[in-house]
Every structure is written in structure tokens, then in C-alpha cells.
Motif scaffolding. Structure first.
Motif, PDB file in Angstrom:
ATOM      1  N   ASN A  98     105.710 -23.282  33.636  1.00 26.62           N
ATOM      2  CA  ASN A  98     105.232 -24.039  34.790  1.00 26.62           C
ATOM      3  C   ASN A  98     104.232 -25.123  34.383  1.00 26.62           C
ATOM      4  N   GLN A  99     103.935 -25.192  33.100  1.00 20.91           N
ATOM      5  CA  GLN A  99     102.960 -26.165  32.616  1.00 20.91           C
ATOM      6  C   GLN A  99     103.565 -27.561  32.564  1.00 20.91           C
ATOM      7  N   GLY A 100     102.705 -28.562  32.644  1.00 24.63           N
ATOM      8  CA  GLY A 100     103.155 -29.943  32.557  1.00 24.63           C
ATOM      9  C   GLY A 100     103.735 -30.485  33.849  1.00 24.63           C
ATOM     10  N   ARG A 101     103.542 -29.782  34.952  1.00 27.46           N
ATOM     11  CA  ARG A 101     104.086 -30.211  36.240  1.00 27.46           C
ATOM     12  C   ARG A 101     103.006 -30.656  37.221  1.00 27.46           C
ATOM     13  N   GLY A 102     101.756 -30.699  36.761  1.00 26.95           N
ATOM     14  CA  GLY A 102     100.663 -31.123  37.636  1.00 26.95           C
ATOM     15  C   GLY A 102     100.011 -29.991  38.412  1.00 26.95           C
ATOM     16  N   TYR A 103     100.489 -28.753  38.232  1.00 24.74           N
ATOM     17  CA  TYR A 103      99.913 -27.629  38.971  1.00 24.74           C
ATOM     18  C   TYR A 103      98.458 -27.389  38.598  1.00 24.74           C
ATOM     19  N   GLY A 104      98.142 -27.547  37.310  1.00 29.20           N
ATOM     20  CA  GLY A 104      96.768 -27.322  36.862  1.00 29.20           C
ATOM     21  C   GLY A 104      95.804 -28.292  37.501  1.00 29.20           C
ATOM     22  N   LYS A 105      96.154 -29.544  37.513  1.00 24.51           N
ATOM     23  CA  LYS A 105      95.296 -30.567  38.117  1.00 24.51           C
ATOM     24  C   LYS A 105      95.104 -30.289  39.605  1.00 24.51           C
ATOM     25  N   GLN A 106      96.195 -29.954  40.289  1.00 26.14           N
ATOM     26  CA  GLN A 106      96.101 -29.653  41.713  1.00 26.14           C
ATOM     27  C   GLN A 106      95.235 -28.412  41.966  1.00 26.14           C
ATOM     28  N   ALA A 107      95.403 -27.398  41.135  1.00 25.84           N
ATOM     29  CA  ALA A 107      94.622 -26.161  41.311  1.00 25.84           C
ATOM     30  C   ALA A 107      93.139 -26.422  41.099  1.00 25.84           C
ATOM     31  N   MET A 108      92.816 -27.240  40.109  1.00 27.46           N
ATOM     32  CA  MET A 108      91.406 -27.563  39.866  1.00 27.46           C
ATOM     33  C   MET A 108      90.808 -28.320  41.049  1.00 27.46           C
ATOM     34  N   LYS A 109      91.576 -29.209  41.634  1.00 26.25           N
ATOM     35  CA  LYS A 109      91.088 -29.932  42.814  1.00 26.25           C
ATOM     36  C   LYS A 109      90.909 -28.974  43.990  1.00 26.25           C
ATOM     37  N   GLU A 110      91.820 -28.036  44.130  1.00 31.06           N
ATOM     38  CA  GLU A 110      91.736 -27.079  45.223  1.00 31.06           C
ATOM     39  C   GLU A 110      90.550 -26.126  45.047  1.00 31.06           C
ATOM     40  N   ILE A 111      90.256 -25.742  43.799  1.00 33.50           N
ATOM     41  CA  ILE A 111      89.119 -24.839  43.591  1.00 33.50           C
ATOM     42  C   ILE A 111      87.813 -25.554  43.905  1.00 33.50           C
ATOM     43  N   GLU A 112      87.782 -26.877  43.754  1.00 35.95           N
ATOM     44  CA  GLU A 112      86.606 -27.641  44.158  1.00 35.95           C
ATOM     45  C   GLU A 112      86.411 -27.575  45.673  1.00 35.95           C
ATOM     46  N   VAL A 113      87.515 -27.595  46.421  1.00 32.96           N
ATOM     47  CA  VAL A 113      87.439 -27.463  47.877  1.00 32.96           C
ATOM     48  C   VAL A 113      86.871 -26.086  48.235  1.00 32.96           C
ATOM     49  N   VAL A 114      87.356 -25.057  47.531  1.00 36.22           N
ATOM     50  CA  VAL A 114      86.843 -23.696  47.758  1.00 36.22           C
ATOM     51  C   VAL A 114      85.347 -23.649  47.442  1.00 36.22           C
ATOM     52  N   GLY A 115      84.959 -24.228  46.303  1.00 32.51           N
ATOM     53  CA  GLY A 115      83.551 -24.242  45.919  1.00 32.51           C
ATOM     54  C   GLY A 115      82.677 -24.911  46.960  1.00 32.51           C
ATOM     55  N   LYS A 116      83.108 -26.046  47.465  1.00 30.52           N
ATOM     56  CA  LYS A 116      82.341 -26.749  48.510  1.00 30.52           C
ATOM     57  C   LYS A 116      82.228 -25.895  49.759  1.00 30.52           C
TER      58      LYS A 116
END
Length: 156
Positions: A98-116
Motif C-alpha cells: 500500500n506504500q507509494g500511494r499517498g496514504y502516508g501523507k494523508q494519514a499524517m495530515k489527518e493525525i494533525e486534525v486529531v491533534g488539534k
């Protein structure tokens, strides 16, 4: 357009599956980094996880998520709340295939939303020096180096 990802709270079955693999991977990363010997690595990794997550996926101040895309699990991310204002990503993986499909970048952005949403003002993480793919992703997302440890092997 990339598929949207969602973060779902880990259940006990997902947690046990994660934990079994995480201990092995964490031990291997420390061996590869030269921090631990192979003989002691599994015990040390197990002890670290037991200390950090004494109540498993229900440990207070720790949020363990599975990452889902296309109706399937593609990875996991673990955010710990260290203080009222600071969080720490203890673990983050996009599963092989599943790597190389942009999931990691999206997940990191989503965890920032959770953190906020938790009131965090910053999130830290650790990356092993040999993990260039992760290091590059974090840099692209605006993470900066706050501490660098360097080592030279004198036995070579």
C-alpha cells in the motif's frame, strides 16, 4: 485524485495483531540502528510496549488508529498525548503493498486534525536515520529536526 483515508480507533483484535508485529519491527529497527543486540532486542521492545501501553489500545492519553482506504486497512498510526499541548507519534506504518500511494501523507495530515481536536499545539516524532523515505515525508509535511544523534562505528 487520491482516495481519502479514514482513521478508525483500533479494536482489541487489531491491537493484538499490531502489537505482535510492532514488537518484532521495533526490535529489528533498534538492531539495525546499532542500539540493541539481536539477543536482547525482543525483550527490550516488549518491555517498552508494556510500559507505554499497559492497558493496550485503551491506555489513557494514547490514540491508536488503523488507517483505512478503499474499504481496507492500509496501515496504522499511534498518537500519544504527552502534555496538554504536546503530542508524539509513537508509531506509523503503511502496510507493504500500500506504500507509494499517498496514504502516508494523508494519514499524517489527518493525525494533525486529531491533534488539534485534542488541543495539541505541536506533534513530535522519531525517525531512524536509516529510514530515508519516512524522513523525506516528514520534511515535506513541515516537520523540523529538533535533535540529531550521530554515531561512527570504530570497528570497521
Amino acid at each position: 485524485m487520491k482516495d481519502l483515508i479514514t482513521l478508525k480507533n483500533m479494536d482489541s483484535t487489531e491491537y493484538q495483531r499490531y502489537l505482535n508485529n510492532a514488537i518484532k519491527n521495533y526490535a529489528a529497527e533498534h538492531v539495525k540502528a546499532g542500539n540493541w543486540s539481536e539477543e536482547e532486542a525482543i525483550d527490550k521492545a516488549t518491555n517498552e510496549y508494556n510500559k507505554l501501553l499497559p492497558e493496550g489500545e485503551k491506555t489513557p492519553n494514547h490514540k491508536l488508529f488503523t488507517i483505512h482506504a478503499e474499504d481496507k486497512e492500509v496501515g496504522m498510526i499511534w498518537l500519544g498525548v504527552r502534555s496538554e499541548e504536546k503530542g508524539f507519534i509513537y508509531d506509523f506504518n503503511i502496510w507493504e503493498g500500500n506504500q507509494g500511494r499517498g496514504y502516508g501523507k494523508q494519514a499524517m495530515k489527518e493525525i494533525e486534525v486529531v491533534g488539534k481536536s485534542l488541543g495539541l499545539k505541536s506533534i513530535r516524532l522519531h525517525v531512524f536515520g536509516h529510514n530515508e523515505v519516512a524522513w523525506n515525508l516528514y520534511k515535506k509535511l513541515g516537520y523540523i529536526e529538533t535533535d540529531i544523534v550521530m554515531e561512527k562505528n570504530l570497528e570497521v
